[in-house]
Design a protein around this motif. Structure first.
Motif, PDB file in Angstrom:
ATOM      1  N   SER A  61       0.823  -1.219   0.000  1.00 27.12           N
ATOM      2  CA  SER A  61       0.000   0.000   0.000  1.00 27.12           C
ATOM      3  C   SER A  61       0.852   1.262   0.000  1.00 27.12           C
ATOM      4  N   ASN A  62       2.027   1.226   0.638  1.00 34.45           N
ATOM      5  CA  ASN A  62       2.915   2.387   0.614  1.00 34.45           C
ATOM      6  C   ASN A  62       3.396   2.685  -0.802  1.00 34.45           C
ATOM      7  N   LYS A  63       3.692   1.639  -1.550  1.00 31.29           N
ATOM      8  CA  LYS A  63       4.137   1.832  -2.929  1.00 31.29           C
ATOM      9  C   LYS A  63       2.992   2.370  -3.780  1.00 31.29           C
ATOM     10  N   LEU A  64       1.782   1.859  -3.579  1.00 33.51           N
ATOM     11  CA  LEU A  64       0.625   2.334  -4.337  1.00 33.51           C
ATOM     12  C   LEU A  64       0.366   3.815  -4.053  1.00 33.51           C
ATOM     13  N   ALA A  65       0.492   4.212  -2.782  1.00 36.95           N
ATOM     14  CA  ALA A  65       0.292   5.619  -2.435  1.00 36.95           C
ATOM     15  C   ALA A  65       1.334   6.500  -3.117  1.00 36.95           C
ATOM     16  N   ALA A  66       2.575   6.033  -3.180  1.00 37.73           N
ATOM     17  CA  ALA A  66       3.630   6.796  -3.852  1.00 37.73           C
ATOM     18  C   ALA A  66       3.347   6.917  -5.343  1.00 37.73           C
ATOM     19  N   PHE A  67       2.844   5.844  -5.952  1.00 35.01           N
ATOM     20  CA  PHE A  67       2.500   5.892  -7.375  1.00 35.01           C
ATOM     21  C   PHE A  67       1.397   6.923  -7.631  1.00 35.01           C
ATOM     22  N   LEU A 127       1.609 -15.472  -6.355  1.00 38.22           N
ATOM     23  CA  LEU A 127       1.095 -14.373  -7.175  1.00 38.22           C
ATOM     24  C   LEU A 127       0.245 -14.905  -8.312  1.00 38.22           C
ATOM     25  N   ARG A 128       0.684 -15.975  -8.955  1.00 39.51           N
ATOM     26  CA  ARG A 128      -0.113 -16.530 -10.069  1.00 39.51           C
ATOM     27  C   ARG A 128      -1.497 -16.951  -9.582  1.00 39.51           C
ATOM     28  N   ALA A 129      -1.543 -17.590  -8.409  1.00 44.50           N
ATOM     29  CA  ALA A 129      -2.832 -18.021  -7.858  1.00 44.50           C
ATOM     30  C   ALA A 129      -3.709 -16.819  -7.520  1.00 44.50           C
ATOM     31  N   ALA A 130      -3.110 -15.774  -6.937  1.00 47.03           N
ATOM     32  CA  ALA A 130      -3.878 -14.579  -6.583  1.00 47.03           C
ATOM     33  C   ALA A 130      -4.412 -13.866  -7.820  1.00 47.03           C
ATOM     34  N   LEU A 131      -3.611 -13.803  -8.871  1.00 54.92           N
ATOM     35  CA  LEU A 131      -4.062 -13.170 -10.110  1.00 54.92           C
ATOM     36  C   LEU A 131      -5.227 -13.940 -10.724  1.00 54.92           C
ATOM     37  N   ARG A 132      -5.146 -15.263 -10.697  1.00 54.53           N
ATOM     38  CA  ARG A 132      -6.258 -16.064 -11.228  1.00 54.53           C
ATOM     39  C   ARG A 132      -7.523 -15.838 -10.412  1.00 54.53           C
ATOM     40  N   ALA A 133      -7.369 -15.761  -9.086  1.00 52.39           N
ATOM     41  CA  ALA A 133      -8.528 -15.556  -8.222  1.00 52.39           C
ATOM     42  C   ALA A 133      -9.187 -14.205  -8.478  1.00 52.39           C
ATOM     43  N   LYS A 134      -8.393 -13.201  -8.846  1.00 53.46           N
ATOM     44  CA  LYS A 134      -8.921 -11.862  -9.112  1.00 53.46           C
ATOM     45  C   LYS A 134      -9.320 -11.676 -10.574  1.00 53.46           C
ATOM     46  N   LEU A 162       0.322  -7.663  -5.696  1.00 55.36           N
ATOM     47  CA  LEU A 162      -1.042  -7.853  -6.198  1.00 55.36           C
ATOM     48  C   LEU A 162      -1.824  -6.542  -6.217  1.00 55.36           C
ATOM     49  N   THR A 163      -1.733  -5.768  -5.129  1.00 55.74           N
ATOM     50  CA  THR A 163      -2.472  -4.501  -5.049  1.00 55.74           C
ATOM     51  C   THR A 163      -2.093  -3.565  -6.184  1.00 55.74           C
ATOM     52  N   LEU A 189      -0.756  -4.427  -9.127  1.00 56.01           N
ATOM     53  CA  LEU A 189      -1.183  -4.994 -10.406  1.00 56.01           C
ATOM     54  C   LEU A 189      -2.690  -4.819 -10.613  1.00 56.01           C
ATOM     55  N   GLN A 190      -3.438  -4.796  -9.510  1.00 53.11           N
ATOM     56  CA  GLN A 190      -4.881  -4.584  -9.610  1.00 53.11           C
ATOM     57  C   GLN A 190      -5.223  -3.175 -10.069  1.00 53.11           C
ATOM     58  N   HIS A 191      -4.417  -2.207  -9.665  1.00 53.09           N
ATOM     59  CA  HIS A 191      -4.751  -0.808  -9.914  1.00 53.09           C
ATOM     60  C   HIS A 191      -3.995  -0.186 -11.085  1.00 53.09           C
ATOM     61  N   CYS A 192      -3.104  -0.933 -11.710  1.00 48.93           N
ATOM     62  CA  CYS A 192      -2.357  -0.357 -12.828  1.00 48.93           C
ATOM     63  C   CYS A 192      -3.091  -0.611 -14.144  1.00 48.93           C
ATOM     64  N   LYS A 193      -2.660   0.050 -15.204  1.00 50.09           N
ATOM     65  CA  LYS A 193      -3.343  -0.041 -16.494  1.00 50.09           C
ATOM     66  C   LYS A 193      -2.972  -1.309 -17.257  1.00 50.09           C
ATOM     67  N   GLU A 194      -1.721  -1.673 -17.247  1.00 55.38           N
ATOM     68  CA  GLU A 194      -1.279  -2.867 -17.983  1.00 55.38           C
ATOM     69  C   GLU A 194      -0.428  -3.720 -17.040  1.00 55.38           C
ATOM     70  N   PRO A 195      -1.055  -4.627 -16.299  1.00 58.60           N
ATOM     71  CA  PRO A 195      -0.278  -5.446 -15.363  1.00 58.60           C
ATOM     72  C   PRO A 195       0.668  -6.389 -16.094  1.00 58.60           C
ATOM     73  N   MET A 196       1.918  -6.415 -15.647  1.00 61.81           N
ATOM     74  CA  MET A 196       2.919  -7.320 -16.211  1.00 61.81           C
ATOM     75  C   MET A 196       3.669  -7.993 -15.065  1.00 61.81           C
ATOM     76  N   VAL A 197       4.204  -9.175 -15.321  1.00 58.26           N
ATOM     77  CA  VAL A 197       4.918  -9.931 -14.294  1.00 58.26           C
ATOM     78  C   VAL A 197       6.253 -10.425 -14.839  1.00 58.26           C
ATOM     79  N   ALA A 198       7.164 -10.686 -13.905  1.00 56.95           N
ATOM     80  CA  ALA A 198       8.475 -11.252 -14.259  1.00 56.95           C
ATOM     81  C   ALA A 198       8.802 -12.346 -13.253  1.00 56.95           C
TER      82      ALA A 198
END
Length: 494
Positions: free
Chosen positions: A128-134, A170-177, A152-153, A155-164
């Motif tokens: 959440s600290n990183k999201l607030a800074a963004f 994380l993969r399981a959380a992304l599928r759930a969302k 996850l937070t 990636l949920q709020h960005c325009k084009e989520p990407m992963v490395a």
């Protein structure tokens, strides 16, 4: 925390995570391991630093260790993508929970980023600290590349989520969302391939020395062979654990080496944290087997027992402590390191004696001292020879110089030939005739051993040795044939 001015490009700002994303390892763990190697006493301060907060912990560690940012295990596929985006005029930001001092050094080295957002010693820039800074810098106009569940937070709020190299969590959380990344930058070797390399299963060949006292005494007893096999497994697990310790402490040095940089931990294919768990698991299993060993002998042959049931456990402890001391200090002590390396071979023989109760003869002890000293010298010699071919002058973390190479060759080759001299004295000894019906046939071992030692040093002198005589012995066709010839000669002499 360094907050850049918002980008003016039409594309949303591209924010890239560092640990596990841009770099395949965790820089905080890397820095802690470097601290453990350079100043082990400082590790006692970790609880106090952590009590001040995670951001403060990172600041304390980063201020005491300067990671080699040029040789970090970067995700090359992701780097290529970032270079393309920069060439297209896109604003790119390094956004990391790592300390700002380290983040700025990495950004300066890569020369890709418009700005840096990082932890500042008081605020841990994650979740959440990183999201607030963004949002403070970019509003909602940003794209993010992450790798782990805390991302996850974002990636949920960005325009084009990407992963490395995304984690399973994380993969399981992304599928759930219901989030589908628009792009994935995967550059990591499968754990099924990486772990056998990490535990160096081929090095278990050294542990066959545990059987040597039993075989040379011709003690054909099933209970003792069972004990030797358990000791073999116990030593293998302990050795693998200590190899991982060595690799974790040597991360930075290995990353500068043309071959060792591909090791699983140095390359980031395996996380250092997983390595710590495996070390604990292997060492615990090793100790359990050592404790079980005398009970197995009593179970198979109730009338047979060891005079000192836990003597093998003592040798196992000596081996573990010696290898730890070697990893922390002794490997950088010139000449002491080769004595320790050769001693680790001999310890295996003594451990085999302790596990079975079969005494080590003075002949075997004498032979092993000189023979394994030669192997230790050839390992260091090969490292220097390969370094000379690369144009280097000093072996990193070792203390040897290119000018030492000829002296090492004379030390090592002399030790090897002395071991052959000991073998000839053993064959000539009257007690040998009590073990072999055809003692004269054992003289065939002398030219075989002379040939192998000479070939070993010749290949090392030509720069053809893989810096490890064990790898050479178990992979070289001529070595395997000569080893088979040794077995045949011994059988014919019985």
């Amino acid at each position: 925390m360094s907050i850049p001015a918002p980008g003016t490009a039409t594309l949303p700002a591209l924010c890239v995570d560092l640990d596990g994303t841009l770099v395949k390892s965790d820089t905080l763990v890397d820095s802690t391991l470097a601290l453990a190697r350079q100043n082990p006493a400082a590790l006692l301060q970790l609880p106090r630093w952590l009590a001040e907060g995670k951001a403060a912990l990172k600041r304390h560690i980063t201020s005491r260790v300067e990671l080699d940012v040029a040789h970090l295990p970067y995700n090359r596929e992701l780097l290529q993508y970032l270079e393309q985006q920069k060439a297209a005029g896109r604003s790119i930001y390094l956004a990391t929970a790592a300390d700002s001092a380290l983040a700025h050094r990495i950004a300066a080295h890569l020369n890709l980023f418009t700005g840096v957002l990082a932890s500042d010693g008081s605020t841990n820039l994650a979740g959440s600290n990183k999201l607030a800074a963004f949002r403070q810098s970019f509003g909602n106009d940003f794209t993010y590349i992450g790798n782990a569940r805390p991302d996850l937070t974002l990636l949920q709020h960005c325009k084009e989520p990407m992963v490395a190299n995304p984690t399973a969590g994380l993969r399981a959380a992304l599928r759930a969302k219901g989030i589908v990344p628009v792009r994935s930058f995967d550059e990591r070797v499968s754990p099924l391939r990486a772990w056998p390399k990490a535990i160096r299963i081929h090095q278990w060949a050294k542990n066959t020395l545990i059987f040597l006292p039993l075989l040379l005494a011709h003690a054909w007893d099933k209970a003792l062979f069972a004990a030797a096999f358990i000791a073999f497994l116990s030593f293998g697990l302990c050795a693998s654990g200590t190899y991982i310790v060595n690799d974790l402490l040597d991360l930075e040095v290995d990353r500068q080496h043309p071959r060792k940089r591909r090791r699983p931990f140095a390359s980031g294919d395996l996380s250092a944290i997983s390595g710590v768990f495996v070390i604990a698991l292997f060492l615990a299993a090793s100790v359990c087997l050592a404790i079980l060993l005398p009970h197995v002998i009593s179970l198979i042959t109730p009338s047979r027992g060891l005079a000192r049931p836990y003597h093998f456990l003592e040798w196992l402890g000596i081996y573990a402590v010696t290898t730890l001391a070697y990893s922390l200090r002794l490997k950088r002590a010139v000449m002491v390191d080769v004595i320790v390396l050769s001693g680790l071979y001999t310890i295996r023989i003594l451990a085999g004696s302790a596990a079975t109760g079969v005494a080590v003869s003075t002949w075997l002890a004498s032979f092993s001292i000189f023979f394994f000293l030669s192997l230790a010298f050839v390992k260091r010699y090969a490292e220097l020879e390969n370094l000379r071919e690369r144009g280097g002058v000093t072996a990193g973390g070792r203390g040897y110089h290119i000018s030492d190479i000829e002296q090492l060759r004379s030390f090592g080759s002399a030790s090897g030939y002395v071991s052959v001299a000991v073998l000839t004295l053993y064959i000539s000894n009257l007690n040998t005739a009590q073990l072999y019906h055809h003692t004269n046939r054992l003289w065939l071992l002398v030219p075989i051993l002379l040939l192998w030692i000479s070939l070993l040093w010749l290949r090392a002198s030509r720069g053809e040795l893989d810096e490890d005589p064990v790898v050479y012995a178990i992979t070289d066709r001529r070595s395997l044939l000569l080893g088979l010839a040794v077995v045949v000669v011994v059988l014919l002499a019985l």
